[in-house]
Design an enzyme around this catalytic site. Structure first.
Site, PDB file in Angstrom:
ATOM      1  N   ARG A 103       0.879  -1.182   0.000  1.00 44.11           N
ATOM      2  CA  ARG A 103       0.000   0.000   0.000  1.00 44.11           C
ATOM      3  C   ARG A 103       0.900   1.211   0.000  1.00 44.11           C
ATOM      4  O   ARG A 103       1.712   1.392   0.917  1.00 44.11           O
ATOM      5  CB  ARG A 103      -0.918  -0.001   1.222  1.00 44.11           C
ATOM      6  CG  ARG A 103      -1.565   1.353   1.437  1.00 44.11           C
ATOM      7  CD  ARG A 103      -2.678   1.321   2.430  1.00 44.11           C
ATOM      8  NE  ARG A 103      -3.842   0.649   1.875  1.00 44.11           N
ATOM      9  CZ  ARG A 103      -5.063   0.712   2.404  1.00 44.11           C
ATOM     10  NH1 ARG A 103      -5.282   1.412   3.504  1.00 44.11           N
ATOM     11  NH2 ARG A 103      -6.077   0.087   1.849  1.00 44.11           N
ATOM     12  N   GLN A 133     -10.254  -3.814  -3.490  1.00 45.50           N
ATOM     13  CA  GLN A 133     -11.514  -3.269  -3.004  1.00 45.50           C
ATOM     14  C   GLN A 133     -12.636  -3.479  -4.025  1.00 45.50           C
ATOM     15  O   GLN A 133     -13.708  -3.992  -3.690  1.00 45.50           O
ATOM     16  CB  GLN A 133     -11.342  -1.763  -2.716  1.00 45.50           C
ATOM     17  CG  GLN A 133     -12.599  -1.097  -2.203  1.00 45.50           C
ATOM     18  CD  GLN A 133     -12.932  -1.546  -0.796  1.00 45.50           C
ATOM     19  OE1 GLN A 133     -12.114  -1.468   0.099  1.00 45.50           O
ATOM     20  NE2 GLN A 133     -14.152  -2.029  -0.584  1.00 45.50           N
ATOM     21  N   ASP A 220     -17.189   7.276  -1.328  1.00 44.62           N
ATOM     22  CA  ASP A 220     -15.906   7.156  -0.624  1.00 44.62           C
ATOM     23  C   ASP A 220     -15.590   8.526  -0.033  1.00 44.62           C
ATOM     24  O   ASP A 220     -16.243   9.525  -0.357  1.00 44.62           O
ATOM     25  CB  ASP A 220     -14.818   6.696  -1.618  1.00 44.62           C
ATOM     26  CG  ASP A 220     -13.463   6.444  -0.955  1.00 44.62           C
ATOM     27  OD1 ASP A 220     -13.417   6.308   0.289  1.00 44.62           O
ATOM     28  OD2 ASP A 220     -12.440   6.393  -1.682  1.00 44.62           O
ATOM     29  N   CYS A 260     -16.466   1.937   0.771  1.00 45.95           N
ATOM     30  CA  CYS A 260     -15.327   1.053   0.997  1.00 45.95           C
ATOM     31  C   CYS A 260     -14.801   1.154   2.425  1.00 45.95           C
ATOM     32  O   CYS A 260     -14.092   0.260   2.880  1.00 45.95           O
ATOM     33  CB  CYS A 260     -14.226   1.357  -0.003  1.00 45.95           C
ATOM     34  SG  CYS A 260     -13.663   3.060   0.067  1.00 45.95           S
ATOM     35  N   ARG A 288     -13.818  -8.496   1.788  1.00 49.88           N
ATOM     36  CA  ARG A 288     -12.406  -8.281   1.438  1.00 49.88           C
ATOM     37  C   ARG A 288     -11.615  -9.547   1.767  1.00 49.88           C
ATOM     38  O   ARG A 288     -10.737  -9.978   1.008  1.00 49.88           O
ATOM     39  CB  ARG A 288     -11.819  -7.097   2.239  1.00 49.88           C
ATOM     40  CG  ARG A 288     -12.398  -5.722   1.895  1.00 49.88           C
ATOM     41  CD  ARG A 288     -11.919  -5.229   0.543  1.00 49.88           C
ATOM     42  NE  ARG A 288     -10.475  -5.162   0.432  1.00 49.88           N
ATOM     43  CZ  ARG A 288      -9.716  -4.156   0.891  1.00 49.88           C
ATOM     44  NH1 ARG A 288     -10.253  -3.123   1.479  1.00 49.88           N
ATOM     45  NH2 ARG A 288      -8.389  -4.185   0.731  1.00 49.88           N
TER      46      ARG A 288
HETATM   47  N1  NVA Z   1      -9.836   6.767  -1.381  1.00 51.57           N
HETATM   48  C1  NVA Z   1      -9.488   6.324  -0.054  1.00 51.57           C
HETATM   49  C2  NVA Z   1      -9.721   4.861   0.087  1.00 51.57           C
HETATM   50  C3  NVA Z   1      -9.407   4.301   1.438  1.00 51.57           C
HETATM   51  C4  NVA Z   1      -9.625   2.815   1.516  1.00 51.57           C
HETATM   52  C5  NVA Z   1      -8.033   6.668   0.209  1.00 51.57           C
HETATM   53  O1  NVA Z   1      -7.204   6.488  -0.700  1.00 51.57           O
HETATM   54  O2  NVA Z   1      -7.715   7.121   1.298  1.00 51.57           O
HETATM   55  N1   CP Z   2     -11.219  -0.042   2.446  1.00 50.38           N
HETATM   56  C1   CP Z   2      -9.937  -0.145   2.857  1.00 50.38           C
HETATM   57  O1   CP Z   2      -9.016  -0.412   2.082  1.00 50.38           O
HETATM   58  O2   CP Z   2      -9.771   0.080   4.193  1.00 50.38           O
HETATM   59  P1   CP Z   2      -8.386   0.263   4.986  1.00 50.38           P
HETATM   60  O3   CP Z   2      -7.825   1.592   4.570  1.00 50.38           O
HETATM   61  O4   CP Z   2      -8.785   0.224   6.420  1.00 50.38           O
HETATM   62  O5   CP Z   2      -7.468  -0.853   4.605  1.00 50.38           O
END
Ligand code: NVA
Ligand code: CP
Length: 301
Positions: A103, A133, A220, A260, A288
């Site tokens: 991530r 997701q 979101d 999400c 998930r």
């Molecule tokens: N668009 C959000 C999704 C979090 C799961 C972000 O990137 O923070």
């Molecule tokens: N939806 C999602 O990816 O959540 P987290 O940021 O908690 O992993």
């Protein structure tokens, strides 16, 4: 040749369908309490350059349930934080582990990791995409409505989630309507590519137009991770894009409410809608786990 899971665009329709079918089987197995350990002796490294609740826990628990092990690596506590390159990190981790989930911010980082790793790489969210997701959201829609080729309205920021929705719509024939404020549209190249390849995607600035008759209303956060400094200013811009009772009225009867998560309650979604009878947000979060187990088994099994 090793495979990666960086973008829904990289997989064929058949591969994506097979993952959904497999996720359904794995979920049923889990609910029956049947053990299934195809990844015994295997390890997944999980690199986090941004926070996470769902992604971290579902991958870690998923690896455990499949008989394997997961390692949490934050960029601050590894040499990545002190400037070791992604390429060298990829080379080194590949000597120890059987798969890497990352991530991070720039999507290029995910691609570079995949390029230099000799083990499969999974995109656990980049600034551009969030493929785990959206595959799992399509699974949830299928589970709830018996079909995923339905009308989905995404209302809000044209972010990583919206971009992956466009890829998901192209690959899985989902009719997608995106309502985003001017200046906050999804990635133009992703949208143009999808339209050229025949995706049923409509982009509008009008949330009502998107919501009318939709079987799924999805939203979101208005400021994603890394955009915290824009939060205040975004609140004003995005106000008309809130997923609330009035918007839900316009959707098809019994339309699903999806997010999400994490949610900023009272901003992009009201409590009334998120806690209402049409909301499936927590089933969505649970799925998930099941969908990622299918991805892990496919890549590392
Ligand atoms: N668009 C959000 C999704 C979090 C799961 C972000 O990137 O923070
Ligand atoms: N939806 C999602 O990816 O959540 P987290 O940021 O908690 O992993």
């Amino acid at each position: 040749m090793k495979r990666d899971f960086l973008s829904l665009y990289d997989l064929s329709k058949e591969e994506l369908k097979a993952l959904l079918e497999r996720a359904k089987e794995l979920k049923a197995k889990q609910k029956r309490g049947e053990g299934w350990r195809p990844l015994e002796g295997k390890t997944l490294a999980m690199i986090f350059e941004k926070p996470s609740t769902r992604t971290r826990v579902s991958f870690e628990v998923g690896m455990y349930q499949l008989g394997g092990h997961a390692l949490f690596l934050s960029s601050q506590e590894t040499q990545l934080g002190r400037g070791e390159t992604i390429a060298d990190t990829a080379r080194v981790l590949s000597r120890y582990v059987d798969g890497i989930m990352i991530r991070t911010f720039a999507h290029r980082t995910v691609e570079e990791l995949a390029q230099f790793a000799t083990v499969p790489v999974i995109n656990g969210l980049s600034d551009l995409l969030h493929p785990c997701q959206i595959l799992s959201d399509i699974f949830t829609i299928w589970e709830k409505l018996g079909d995923y080729q339905v009308k989905v309205a995404y209302v809000g920021d044209g972010n990583n989630v919206a971009n992956s929705w466009i890829n998901g719509s192209l690959k899985m024939d989902v009719e997608l309507r995106l309502a985003c404020p001017p200046g906050y549209e999804p990635d133009r190249r992703i949208l143009e590519r999808a339209l050229e390849e025949g995706a049923k995607v409509l982009l509008t600035h009008d949330p009502k137009e998107a919501a009318r008759g939709a079987q799924v209303l999805y939203t979101d956060v208005w400021a994603s991770m890394g955009q915290e400094s824009e939060h205040q200013q975004r609140l004003e811009v995005f106000k008309p894009y809130q997923l609330n009772g009035a918007l839900l009225e316009l959707a098809a009867p019994g339309a699903l409410v999806m997010h999400c998560l994490p949610a900023h309650r009272g901003e992009e979604i009201t409590d009334e809608v998120m806690d209402g009878p049409q909301s499936v947000v927590f089933d969505q979060a649970e799925n998930r786990l099941h969908v990622q187990k299918a991805i892990l088994e496919w890549l590392m099994g």
